[in-house]
Scaffold this motif. Sequence first.
Motif, PDB file in Angstrom:
ATOM      1  N   GLU A  27       0.835  -1.214   0.000  1.00 56.10           N
ATOM      2  CA  GLU A  27       0.000   0.000   0.000  1.00 56.10           C
ATOM      3  C   GLU A  27       0.865   1.257   0.000  1.00 56.10           C
ATOM      4  OE1 GLU A  27      -3.135   0.545  -0.390  1.00 56.10           O
ATOM      5  OE2 GLU A  27      -4.018  -1.447  -0.196  1.00 56.10           O
ATOM      6  N   GLY A  28       2.171   1.076   0.001  1.00 59.44           N
ATOM      7  CA  GLY A  28       3.066   2.237  -0.117  1.00 59.44           C
ATOM      8  C   GLY A  28       3.608   2.761   1.190  1.00 59.44           C
ATOM      9  N   ALA A  29       3.323   2.067   2.293  1.00 56.88           N
ATOM     10  CA  ALA A  29       3.839   2.512   3.595  1.00 56.88           C
ATOM     11  C   ALA A  29       5.311   2.099   3.757  1.00 56.88           C
ATOM     12  CB  ALA A  29       3.001   1.903   4.722  1.00 56.88           C
ATOM     13  N   GLN A  30       6.019   2.845   4.591  1.00 55.31           N
ATOM     14  CA  GLN A  30       7.381   2.464   4.998  1.00 55.31           C
ATOM     15  C   GLN A  30       7.226   1.624   6.259  1.00 55.31           C
ATOM     16  OE1 GLN A  30      10.037   3.564   3.124  1.00 55.31           O
ATOM     17  NE2 GLN A  30       8.397   4.384   1.821  1.00 55.31           N
ATOM     18  N   VAL A  31       7.560   0.341   6.180  1.00 55.76           N
ATOM     19  CA  VAL A  31       7.150  -0.595   7.233  1.00 55.76           C
ATOM     20  C   VAL A  31       8.327  -1.057   8.091  1.00 55.76           C
ATOM     21  CG1 VAL A  31       5.970  -2.790   7.699  1.00 55.76           C
ATOM     22  CG2 VAL A  31       5.311  -1.415   5.717  1.00 55.76           C
ATOM     23  N   ALA A  32       8.091  -1.092   9.398  1.00 51.32           N
ATOM     24  CA  ALA A  32       9.030  -1.722  10.328  1.00 51.32           C
ATOM     25  C   ALA A  32       8.283  -2.803  11.089  1.00 51.32           C
ATOM     26  CB  ALA A  32       9.586  -0.692  11.305  1.00 51.32           C
ATOM     27  N   ILE A  33       8.969  -3.915  11.366  1.00 55.78           N
ATOM     28  CA  ILE A  33       8.401  -4.946  12.236  1.00 55.78           C
ATOM     29  C   ILE A  33       9.267  -5.043  13.484  1.00 55.78           C
ATOM     30  CG2 ILE A  33       7.339  -6.283  10.362  1.00 55.78           C
ATOM     31  CD1 ILE A  33       9.651  -8.255  10.499  1.00 55.78           C
ATOM     32  N   THR A  34       8.623  -5.343  14.609  1.00 57.93           N
ATOM     33  CA  THR A  34       9.376  -5.479  15.856  1.00 57.93           C
ATOM     34  C   THR A  34       9.229  -6.892  16.410  1.00 57.93           C
ATOM     35  OG1 THR A  34       7.671  -4.969  17.510  1.00 57.93           O
ATOM     36  CG2 THR A  34       8.737  -3.096  16.410  1.00 57.93           C
ATOM     37  N   GLY A  35      10.130  -7.240  17.307  1.00 62.05           N
ATOM     38  CA  GLY A  35      10.062  -8.488  18.050  1.00 62.05           C
ATOM     39  C   GLY A  35      11.010  -8.365  19.227  1.00 62.05           C
ATOM     40  N   ARG A  36      10.962  -9.341  20.121  1.00 61.37           N
ATOM     41  CA  ARG A  36      11.749  -9.206  21.344  1.00 61.37           C
ATOM     42  C   ARG A  36      13.224  -9.472  21.121  1.00 61.37           C
ATOM     43  NH1 ARG A  36       8.320 -13.335  24.622  1.00 61.37           N
ATOM     44  NH2 ARG A  36       8.245 -14.138  22.493  1.00 61.37           N
ATOM     45  N   SER A  58      12.224  -5.186  23.159  1.00 60.51           N
ATOM     46  CA  SER A  58      12.052  -6.306  24.082  1.00 60.51           C
ATOM     47  C   SER A  58      10.913  -6.101  25.075  1.00 60.51           C
ATOM     48  CB  SER A  58      13.361  -6.552  24.841  1.00 60.51           C
ATOM     49  OG  SER A  58      13.779  -5.353  25.452  1.00 60.51           O
ATOM     50  N   GLY A  59      10.534  -4.873  25.346  1.00 61.69           N
ATOM     51  CA  GLY A  59       9.468  -4.614  26.306  1.00 61.69           C
ATOM     52  C   GLY A  59       8.588  -3.478  25.838  1.00 61.69           C
ATOM     53  N   ALA A  96       5.453   7.236  14.044  1.00 59.76           N
ATOM     54  CA  ALA A  96       4.706   6.385  13.102  1.00 59.76           C
ATOM     55  C   ALA A  96       3.266   6.877  12.977  1.00 59.76           C
ATOM     56  CB  ALA A  96       4.727   4.942  13.571  1.00 59.76           C
ATOM     57  N   GLN A  97       2.747   6.841  11.754  1.00 62.18           N
ATOM     58  CA  GLN A  97       1.341   7.206  11.549  1.00 62.18           C
ATOM     59  C   GLN A  97       0.412   5.997  11.704  1.00 62.18           C
ATOM     60  OE1 GLN A  97       3.650   8.280   8.923  1.00 62.18           O
ATOM     61  NE2 GLN A  97       3.869  10.213  10.039  1.00 62.18           N
ATOM     62  N   ILE A  98       0.970   4.794  11.481  1.00 61.48           N
ATOM     63  CA  ILE A  98       0.159   3.566  11.551  1.00 61.48           C
ATOM     64  C   ILE A  98       0.848   2.580  12.497  1.00 61.48           C
ATOM     65  CG2 ILE A  98      -0.793   1.629  10.225  1.00 61.48           C
ATOM     66  CD1 ILE A  98      -0.313   3.435   7.695  1.00 61.48           C
ATOM     67  N   VAL A  99       0.076   2.025  13.435  1.00 58.95           N
ATOM     68  CA  VAL A  99       0.600   0.949  14.296  1.00 58.95           C
ATOM     69  C   VAL A  99      -0.400  -0.195  14.266  1.00 58.95           C
ATOM     70  CG1 VAL A  99       1.153   0.249  16.659  1.00 58.95           C
ATOM     71  CG2 VAL A  99       1.944   2.466  15.805  1.00 58.95           C
ATOM     72  N   LEU A 100       0.113  -1.377  13.946  1.00 60.89           N
ATOM     73  CA  LEU A 100      -0.710  -2.589  13.960  1.00 60.89           C
ATOM     74  C   LEU A 100      -0.039  -3.572  14.909  1.00 60.89           C
ATOM     75  CD1 LEU A 100      -2.856  -4.627  12.951  1.00 60.89           C
ATOM     76  CD2 LEU A 100      -1.423  -5.007  10.934  1.00 60.89           C
ATOM     77  N   ALA A 101      -0.773  -3.991  15.936  1.00 60.95           N
ATOM     78  CA  ALA A 101      -0.224  -4.939  16.911  1.00 60.95           C
ATOM     79  C   ALA A 101      -0.636  -6.347  16.518  1.00 60.95           C
ATOM     80  CB  ALA A 101      -0.733  -4.600  18.310  1.00 60.95           C
ATOM     81  N   THR A 102       0.345  -7.220  16.336  1.00 57.73           N
ATOM     82  CA  THR A 102       0.051  -8.612  15.945  1.00 57.73           C
ATOM     83  C   THR A 102       0.746  -9.586  16.896  1.00 57.73           C
ATOM     84  OG1 THR A 102       1.899  -8.621  14.366  1.00 57.73           O
ATOM     85  CG2 THR A 102      -0.274  -8.037  13.496  1.00 57.73           C
ATOM     86  N   GLY A 103       0.703  -9.264  18.178  1.00 63.86           N
ATOM     87  CA  GLY A 103       1.340 -10.111  19.174  1.00 63.86           C
ATOM     88  C   GLY A 103       0.534 -11.370  19.448  1.00 63.86           C
ATOM     89  N   ALA A 104       1.177 -12.325  20.107  1.00 65.14           N
ATOM     90  CA  ALA A 104       0.518 -13.590  20.447  1.00 65.14           C
ATOM     91  C   ALA A 104      -0.742 -13.327  21.281  1.00 65.14           C
ATOM     92  CB  ALA A 104       1.497 -14.471  21.221  1.00 65.14           C
ATOM     93  N   ALA A 105      -1.666 -14.279  21.223  1.00 61.89           N
ATOM     94  CA  ALA A 105      -2.946 -14.144  21.919  1.00 61.89           C
ATOM     95  C   ALA A 105      -2.732 -13.852  23.406  1.00 61.89           C
ATOM     96  CB  ALA A 105      -3.746 -15.428  21.740  1.00 61.89           C
ATOM     97  N   GLY A 106      -3.459 -12.842  23.906  1.00 65.47           N
ATOM     98  CA  GLY A 106      -3.441 -12.521  25.324  1.00 65.47           C
ATOM     99  C   GLY A 106      -2.202 -11.800  25.811  1.00 65.47           C
ATOM    100  N   ILE A 107      -1.382 -11.289  24.890  1.00 62.43           N
ATOM    101  CA  ILE A 107      -0.162 -10.572  25.282  1.00 62.43           C
ATOM    102  C   ILE A 107      -0.369  -9.066  25.102  1.00 62.43           C
ATOM    103  CG2 ILE A 107       2.283 -10.172  24.738  1.00 62.43           C
ATOM    104  CD1 ILE A 107       1.781 -12.867  26.073  1.00 62.43           C
ATOM    105  N   ARG A 108      -0.177  -8.307  26.190  1.00 60.29           N
ATOM    106  CA  ARG A 108      -0.279  -6.847  26.139  1.00 60.29           C
ATOM    107  C   ARG A 108       1.037  -6.286  25.603  1.00 60.29           C
ATOM    108  NH1 ARG A 108      -3.333  -3.575  29.332  1.00 60.29           N
ATOM    109  NH2 ARG A 108      -4.972  -4.588  28.157  1.00 60.29           N
ATOM    110  N   LEU A 109       0.978  -5.566  24.508  1.00 54.60           N
ATOM    111  CA  LEU A 109       2.192  -5.008  23.891  1.00 54.60           C
ATOM    112  C   LEU A 109       2.386  -3.534  24.212  1.00 54.60           C
ATOM    113  CD1 LEU A 109       2.007  -6.628  20.326  1.00 54.60           C
ATOM    114  CD2 LEU A 109       3.429  -7.344  22.250  1.00 54.60           C
ATOM    115  N   LEU A 110       1.271  -2.810  24.414  1.00 53.70           N
ATOM    116  CA  LEU A 110       1.357  -1.356  24.581  1.00 53.70           C
ATOM    117  C   LEU A 110       0.312  -0.892  25.585  1.00 53.70           C
ATOM    118  CD1 LEU A 110       3.347   0.270  22.817  1.00 53.70           C
ATOM    119  CD2 LEU A 110       1.460   0.756  21.243  1.00 53.70           C
ATOM    120  N   GLU A 111       0.728  -0.007  26.487  1.00 51.46           N
ATOM    121  CA  GLU A 111      -0.220   0.593  27.439  1.00 51.46           C
ATOM    122  C   GLU A 111      -0.872   1.810  26.778  1.00 51.46           C
ATOM    123  OE1 GLU A 111      -0.474  -1.042  30.278  1.00 51.46           O
ATOM    124  OE2 GLU A 111       1.285  -2.285  29.858  1.00 51.46           O
ATOM    125  N   ALA A 112      -2.031   2.190  27.285  1.00 52.06           N
ATOM    126  CA  ALA A 112      -2.767   3.313  26.691  1.00 52.06           C
ATOM    127  C   ALA A 112      -1.932   4.600  26.698  1.00 52.06           C
ATOM    128  CB  ALA A 112      -4.083   3.519  27.440  1.00 52.06           C
TER     129      ALA A 112
END
Length: 291
Positions: free
Chosen positions: A142-151, A177-178, A189-205
């Motif tokens: 879609e033309g976005a500049q994409v970064a992926i994260t992991g621990r 890592s955290g 970033a203008q777009i954030v998509l969280a795709t972490g494992a089920a039941g894992i909190r990645l980001l606080e409000a």
Amino acid sequence: MSIKKLLYQFDTDPLPSVFDNVVGYDGGADHVCPYGGLHAANVGPLVEGAIFTRAPQDKKNTAIFIGGGSLAQGEALLDAVKAKFFAKFRVSVMFDCNGSNTTAAAAVACLAHDRSLAGKRAVVLAGSGPVGQRAAVLLAREGAQVAITGRKLAVVETARDSIKARFAVDVEAIEASGSRERAAVIEGAQIVLATGAAGIRLLEAAQWRESTALELLADANASPPAGVEGVGMSDRGVASHGKLLFGPLSFGALKLAVHRACIARLFEQNDLVLDVNEIYAMAKAMVTNDR
Ligand SMILES: NC(=O)c1ccc[n+]([C@@H]2O[C@H](COP(=O)([O-])OP(=O)(O)OC[C@H]3O[C@@H](n4cnc5c(N)ncnc54)[C@H](OP(=O)(O)O)[C@@H]3O)[C@@H](O)[C@H]2O)c1
């Protein structure tokens, strides 16, 4: 003789997915035959059984679905299945390991609906998994500049390299890592998509609400607690703190509809390969504002 629609469910996990089995029936198969523990070296005879048994005009009533928890193993299985096809001896195949294609397609179709993502910076949090990797590909398309994260950097770099090798798409690999590190990565970033494992909190409000750059925030995790605190399960473009929020159930409905529609398509002809591009095209055609 009535020709039954047979779906062969090839799963890389020892126990084939019940979810994929149910959607096989709901998509229109008369019978779904689940096989577990499949890999590139043992799938050959099963593919031969699928391609040699029916007359040319009837082959469209046999199809293959590839699933399982590992994207890399699933991709190897898909390649091995396709390698068995020749001339008219082939059947249609859908690839959706861990719901990777259908979930990523639905999420990105919702984010891109009625707006352009081109030129925006997109971060896929925990993007090393099946859904995250496919979402990264689609956001880049879609033309976005994409970064992926992991621990762990090595794991994210492996995912990045796999994306590059399979789709010729460049994404950035970032170790985070955290939640404090993830909050730093989404800065700007203008777009954030969280795709972490089920039941894992990645980001606080508090870690996204004050961001001045952020426009679109989506969470794929449907198992409590939410992957991103403050994103409601059914949020569909809900405005909050100057951003639009997308929750897992909002694009989950589209994901399921796309999955079923893809299964139905498998039985229309015998030479389809439904992978990320084809499945995303279906999601783009099916997405609406109110699904
Ligand atoms: N909404 C829907 O319709 C729908 C449909 C299907 C799936 N889903 C959801 O989509 C999400 C992604 O699916 P998936 O199959 O790609 O997930 P996955 O492979 O189970 O996990 C994705 C990533 O999460 C990270 N992770 C695992 N444990 C973690 C922890 N304790 N802390 C931080 N990160 C952790 C891992 O990355 P690292 O090891 O690199 O950190 C992993 O690669 C899941 O929540 C799944 O339930 C939603």
